[in-house]
Design an enzyme around this catalytic site. Sequence first.
Site, short mmCIF file in Angstrom:
data_model
loop_
_atom_site.label_atom_id
_atom_site.label_comp_id
_atom_site.label_asym_id
_atom_site.label_seq_id
_atom_site.Cartn_x
_atom_site.Cartn_y
_atom_site.Cartn_z
N CYS A 1 55.88 3.53 48.60
CA CYS A 1 55.66 4.79 48.24
C CYS A 1 56.59 5.43 49.05
O CYS A 1 56.73 5.16 50.34
CB CYS A 1 54.25 5.02 48.64
N TYR B 1 48.11 -30.30 52.28
CA TYR B 1 48.66 -30.80 51.06
C TYR B 1 49.84 -30.91 51.00
O TYR B 1 50.78 -31.94 50.77
CB TYR B 1 48.09 -29.97 49.86
N LYS C 1 34.68 -35.80 56.21
CA LYS C 1 35.91 -35.65 57.22
C LYS C 1 36.09 -34.24 57.53
O LYS C 1 36.53 -33.60 56.62
CB LYS C 1 37.20 -36.18 56.71
N ASP D 1 51.18 -33.45 53.54
CA ASP D 1 50.72 -34.76 53.26
C ASP D 1 51.93 -35.45 52.29
O ASP D 1 52.25 -36.37 52.28
CB ASP D 1 49.26 -34.81 52.57
#
Length: 662
Positions: free
Chosen positions: A418, A32, A112, A35
């Site tokens: 810690c 994403y 796809k 793109d």
Amino acid sequence: MEEKKRYEELIRIIDYHMDRYYNQDEPEITDYEYDRLMLELKKLEKEHPEWVTPDSPTQKIGGTTKREAGVEVTHNVPMLSIQDVFTKEEVTAWVEDVQKMHPDARFSVEEKIDGLSMTLRYQDGELVLAETRGNGLVGEDVTQNALVIPDIRRKIDLPGYVELRGEVYMSHEDFEKFNAQQEEAGKKTAANPRNLAAGTLRQLDSRVVKKRGLKMLVFNVQDARENGADLMESHTGGLEILQKNGVACVPHTLCETPEQVLAAIDAIGEGRGNLAYDLDGAVVKIDQVAYRADFPAGSKYSAGHIAYKYPPEEKEVVIDKIEVNVGRTGKMTFRAIFREPVRLCGTNVQKATLHNADFIRNMGISEGCTAICRKQGEIIPAIIRVVRRTDQEYQVPERCPVCGASLVRDEDTSDIYCDNPSCPAQLKRTLAYFVGKDAMDIKSFGTKYINALVEQDYIRNIPDIYRLHQYRDELIEKGILGKEKNTDKILAAIEGSKQNTPDKLLTGFAIRNVGRISAREIMKHYASLWDLADAGVEELVQLPDVGEITARSIYSFYQDEKNRQMLKELADMGVNMESSDGGNTSQSLAGLTIVATGTLEHFGRKEIAEYIEKNGGKCTGSVSKKTSYLVAGENAGSKLEKARSLGIPVISEQELIEMAEQ
């Protein structure tokens, strides 16, 4: 001009990520995000067509050939990409444009699959060659590996020459099985099925390929010289002929109208969560193959195709509990546990990473709130926003959930730790990291064995690893490390690790912010770990890539008397503390970023990188404007062309050696 600067920056960024995805099989950003970058680049090129060159990411295919996995093969039919679209309106417009020219045009809508493309060549029914995509024009011969993939037919009942293209992928089940085995062995897990499938297909040993269970679905007939009328007149008709011949083909739906196309896309989208494999969108193809040539999409893309990219899948969840765990460095990790599991990208999800306490507070996350979960990059579940808050604010714990010690917050960071180095939660992870590949690389000594030895009190600290030989007979009798042969194998590997270079030992100590690469760089400047132990913060910050936080972490580690005692115990047991070069590494290539390509006479890929780094330089895998020199051997290829286009000096292997020895 700001626009031109942004354009050039986009090219550099996209080229880098293309290399990570296609060549290294290790993408750093989601599809994403990639793109979005490409869309921005295309917008600028549309506004300024005079800027476009053949080397633009919009004009070329991403991959390059990997020679080590097989011999190179020139494709009969170029293996091109498919033009992406991101809205239903774009799909409708494309379908309508096609039907304006060809009113009888039909369309095949297909899944796809998120894998890697491969072409199969058949001659008179016999499989004669399987080839990877490579750079779209030249790929690799992977025929031997293809023969062990069950979906690939060695013989088909079709005469003459037939060329098929399909997608090789790994199922979710096989991917999870592989990662479970890796975790059990204490080895690195794979990031996602696509990367693992790509790495598997390039293996040199076909037995590895067979074991990992790759699959393939054919999605196109590329060429059929004696069967063209049957196989290449109608795309879906050709796939049906192949299926009758036992060829596994991608699911496809024949459509005649834009509405039917959109309905088929929606159907794939709604069902993708139930598939055995990952999807990268839906493909729309003109069914009449002859019509495709009337709709070219440039030199990079296949004519007559588009790919619709689905938006990231999101689901609403109720966060029932915020779980706190302790990492190997003592850092607190936070996870959201959902009241009910949700189905995302093909898997049931009931947990999501929450990063750190600041992220939880800034997002308004608390137990009982309702939030939206998305798989980042289709892999890692993450909370992206809260839609219904509660009246309660999450309270970060003040004490370690495992050992009860006080928690401390790093200055200028969001991380909480810690403060107890003997915390049991840290011990197992620290030991597993110490013996792992990035550190001491003790073969076959995985997490399973570490956990058993800690639980049965054989190991309480790092030096105890080197005392295990004292309990050989006892370990064999109890079967903790397996039978006699395996026990002796692991004990021998432990003994052999004593000769490792000190940067591996430094890495194994898991000092905060000191990883494999930084440890190697640090030990270029010290003759031994004893010298490093005596270094102050002011001295350490002068080293390349060592900031104040890292310097303070190293200094604090060595100021702890328990750690100095550990170092002494390891040295007394024969673990190497000395740098072979006495800390006097050459700096003749300092400040230079060097890329090597092609076949070299004296060095392999790993050796040339080590040589450059040993002499103070930085070796990277891709050419950019930041590259100082390109070392070119035989068959240098695209990196040489790019270096010349950017005006980067090209030198020979011998010239590099002469520079290093000055």
